[in-house]
Design a protein around this motif. Structure first.
Motif: not given
Length: 141
Positions: A35-36, A2, A18, A32-33, A22, A8, A4-5
């Protein structure tokens, strides 16, 4: 993987969080989190890609190449062929043409390996620079 991964993983490579990313690119904390579940704006995604010096296609998982100018397996094989020609003194079209292959026999093993590694790195760098300079815009991100 993904979005986000991937981000990361890039954060881990640079040892940043993150929150630091940001703050640096000027987006809200925790975005950013999210965005999953929610797709980011294209401008924001481009800012993240620019921060990590990767393509947006890489972030989105469309390609595994981080940059359009990264060397491919085909490029690496061409570099190895070129290096063999240089070592054997066969490459008359190269800047190393003045090199006399017999000099390698006169060097001790460590110096010989260092010289060859230097040539290999030079070939790799020039190939990458050429890709950056001469790749048409339509084939870039």
């Amino acid at each position: 993987m993904s979005l986000v991964k991937r981000i990361k993983m890039l954060c881990d490579e640079r040892t940043v969080t993150f929150a630091e990313v940001e703050r640096e690119i000027g987006i809200s904390n925790g975005q950013i989190r999210r965005w999953d579940n929610v797709s980011p704006k294209s401008e924001t995604l481009q800012k993240v890609a620019d921060y990590f010096d990767v393509s947006t296609d890489y972030l989105l998982g469309r390609t595994n190449e981080k940059r359009y100018y990264d060397l491919t397996e085909k490029d690496e094989l061409a570099i190895q062929r070129e290096l063999k020609k240089i070592i054997n003194g066969e490459d008359v079209d190269n800047a190393f043409a003045a090199f006399d292959g017999r000099i390698l026999d006169e060097l001790d093993e460590e110096d010989r390996e260092l010289l060859i590694a230097s040539w290999e790195n030079t070939l790799r760098l020039t190939k990458r620079m050429a890709k950056q300079k001469f790749t048409p815009n339509k084939y870039r991100d």
